[in-house]
Design a protein around this motif. Structure first.
Motif: not given
Length: 93
Positions: A74-77, A86-88
């Motif tokens: 969920w952190r990527q959004d 780390r998420y992008h």
């Protein structure tokens, strides 16, 4: 229930006891796996519940890693992590 060892084939749609035999599981264990989402929910046809042999096969394949499962993070959004490389990955230098 028909005896699974004597069936010439497994039907495409199975009643609970046939589905349990197909998976070689007892009722409590089979229904527990349905309840937690490992095995699919049945569909109601008329007054009876049926499990799809194809959907059971897919569930079994997932258990043995025959299909890649990509976990959702969920952190990527989330706007909270929009500048976190780390998420992008596109932000990595």
């Amino acid at each position: 229930m028909r005896d699974g060892d004597k069936l010439p084939y497994w039907p495409a749609m199975m009643l609970r006891k046939t589905a349990m035999a197909y998976c070689d599981m007892g009722e409590a264990a089979f229904m527990r796996e349905v309840a937690v989402g490992i095995f699919p929910e049945p569909v109601k046809l008329g007054a009876k519940l049926y499990w799809s042999r194809t959907e059971l096969d897919k569930a079994i394949d997932r258990l043995f890693g025959h299909h890649e499962i990509i976990p959702y993070d969920w952190r990527q959004d989330s706007p909270l992590y929009e500048n976190d490389p780390r998420y992008h990955p596109e932000l990595r230098k």
